[in-house]
Structure formats: C-alpha cells, structure tokens
Design a protein around this motif. Sequence first.
Motif, PDB file in Angstrom:
ATOM      1  N   LEU A   1      31.900  37.523   2.726  1.00 32.27           N
ATOM      2  CA  LEU A   1      30.846  36.527   2.929  1.00 32.27           C
ATOM      3  C   LEU A   1      30.128  36.764   4.269  1.00 32.27           C
ATOM      4  O   LEU A   1      28.898  36.691   4.350  1.00 32.27           O
ATOM      5  N   LYS A   2      30.915  37.079   5.268  1.00 35.04           N
ATOM      6  CA  LYS A   2      30.339  37.337   6.587  1.00 35.04           C
ATOM      7  C   LYS A   2      29.366  38.527   6.516  1.00 35.04           C
ATOM      8  O   LYS A   2      28.249  38.463   7.037  1.00 35.04           O
TER       9      LYS A   2
ATOM     10  N   ARG B   1      36.311  35.795   3.144  1.00 31.82           N
ATOM     11  CA  ARG B   1      35.633  35.523   4.411  1.00 31.82           C
ATOM     12  C   ARG B   1      34.919  36.768   4.936  1.00 31.82           C
ATOM     13  O   ARG B   1      33.779  36.704   5.384  1.00 31.82           O
TER      14      ARG B   1
ATOM     15  N   LEU C   1      41.673  35.000   0.594  1.00 32.03           N
ATOM     16  CA  LEU C   1      40.813  34.291   1.548  1.00 32.03           C
ATOM     17  C   LEU C   1      40.241  35.237   2.601  1.00 32.03           C
ATOM     18  O   LEU C   1      39.054  35.172   2.923  1.00 32.03           O
ATOM     19  N   ILE C   2      41.056  36.132   3.103  1.00 30.47           N
ATOM     20  CA  ILE C   2      40.543  37.021   4.157  1.00 30.47           C
ATOM     21  C   ILE C   2      39.496  37.977   3.580  1.00 30.47           C
ATOM     22  O   ILE C   2      38.472  38.262   4.218  1.00 30.47           O
TER      23      ILE C   2
END
Lengths: 140, 191
Positions: free
Chosen positions: B176-177, B173, B169-170
């Motif tokens: 994606l950022k 994220r 997940l990290i």
Amino acid sequence: MTQDEFVALVEMWGADIARWPARYQDEARRFAETGEGQALLDAARPFDALFSMKPDISKDRAADAAFAVMQRIAAPRQRWTDRLGKVWMPRWWMPAGLACSMLVGVSLAVLVPPDRNAEQPEAVIDLVLDSGTAPFWSAP
Amino acid sequence: MMNTEADEMLVTRIAARDQRALRILMERHMSRALRVAQRVLINAADADDVGQEAFMRVWTHAASFDPSTARFTTWLYRIVLNLALDRTRDQARKPKHQPIEDAADIHADEHIAEDRLIEMQQQMTLTKAMALLTDRQRAAIALFHMEGLSGRDAAQVMGLADKAFESLLIRARSALKQHVEQLERDRRSCA
C-alpha cells in the motif's frame, strides 16, 4: 531490542506501540525513548494516519440498509399469504368453472325434452324449474 | 431511551425471532459492516448488498452464534468479510466495467475548504491504492488499521494463525505504501 527489530515492528504494526502485540511493547517503549526510536515513529505516523482513513458512511445510508433488511425479513410472510391464497383459489379455477358450466348446459340440453311452448318465456322458466321433479316419460 | 443491552444478549433475542433486537444491532453495527465491505469491495453498491446480506445471516443463523467463543463484532466481521471475499471472487470471473479512476474523481470547487480538498485527495489516493492490493491484503488493512481490531482479533476474523496474519499485514502495508507513493508521484507529474 535492536534498531532493525524496531524498524521491522514499526513496518508491521505502525507507529502506535500500544497496538503492537503485548510481548514487544515493554522493550519497544524503551527503544522509543531514544532519539532514533522517536525519529522512526515520527516518520511512520503520516502513513498510519493515511491507512486509518475510513470510507465515509452516512447515517442515512446505514439506515436505508437496515430498512432493506427489515423489508426482506417481512417478505417471506407476504409470500406465505400468497401461497395460502393459491390453496383457496388456484389459478385453474376459472377455466375449470367455465368447463363445468358448459357441461351443465349441454347436459340440460340433452336431457330436458323439447317443449312446443318453449318460445313463451313463462314456459321456459317452468321447464327449467320443474324439470327436476317432472318425469321425462310423462304424457304431453 | 438508549438501549444498553449487550450485543451478545441481543443475538439471543434474535434467535427467538425478536425483530426489535435486530433493529438495535443494525443501528449499532450497520455502518461498521458497510465500511469494512466497502474497503474490500471498493464499490458502495456492492458494499450495501453485502451489509444487508450479513444481517440477513445474523437473523437466520443467530441460534448458531456462541458468545463463549467470540464476541458478536468478531462474528459479524467474519460474516461480512466472507461475503465480501466471495463477491470479489465472483467479480473476478466477470469482465470489469468500471475502472477505479472513474469512481472517485474529485472536481475542485472553490467553495470547498482547502483542508477538505486535501483530505478528499488523500482519500481518493488511498482508495486507488487499496484497489491495487489483493482482497485479503485490503481486508487485513481494513480490520487492523481502520476498524482498530487487535492483531489477534483480526487474525481470528480472517481465519488465520497470528503469524500468518502478521505476514499478510506487513505485505499489505508495504504494498500500500508503494502504491500510494507511486500515485502521488503520478499526480505531481500530471499537475
């Protein structure tokens, strides 16, 4: 909880502390009450909002997909009736029927003795209908 | 009248070949299945196929569902995700025909409210950025952020340990950022 730990958790789980694993929440809430904690959460919120944008699925689209599933479930029944039809009326029944008819015709032509009066329609009918009972060796 | 029967009870009825129970489950959860599939696959038609196939699996495998080990939604998400990831693997072996840039172009229309335009623009940016992630990163974002599953439930759906999911997940994220920021920079430079 240090600032670095808090930053790492915000980056991993986002700005909504309620969604973090329970083991971090109490400490995180205490840190979030500080000015720097609040600033970090505020900075993360716009991205969280973007991440949580969902594709727009219309009700009609979902209903169409559900309808297609119901059709697929009904389809095997149709195939089952097709198969049943094939048992009663196989594809080869028509050529086989024609072959049998030809065989019967040729057999009759070979087995039934010629009749001089065969040109007359009544004689032909008598011949066909009575040939089963008339002995082939009877005198003309 | 609205049916309030629990999902798990409906699955029991489906195992006994009750089509009405399946219809109720689809009314409740088809949108969710399509949404997750579309987040992973990007393409709406592929997502529809996966959504349908997922409920066909529910129909044929209802008897194997064990409500004591997982909720119905967890089971459904897992089916959808496995089908979607299988499909992306199949697609990876085939040449791509449709670049993502063509899929979501927005044409400005003076009748569309400005807020809506901004939202559509953000949606398009997100779609493009999501397309640049790996399949599993997309799935992690979709399950945790879009569907609102807890980290543990999302890990269970993906068949991962909690720690493995956290790390996925990290990375998702963070990637994606970066993609979103890059796309925004590109857009501004083109405007």
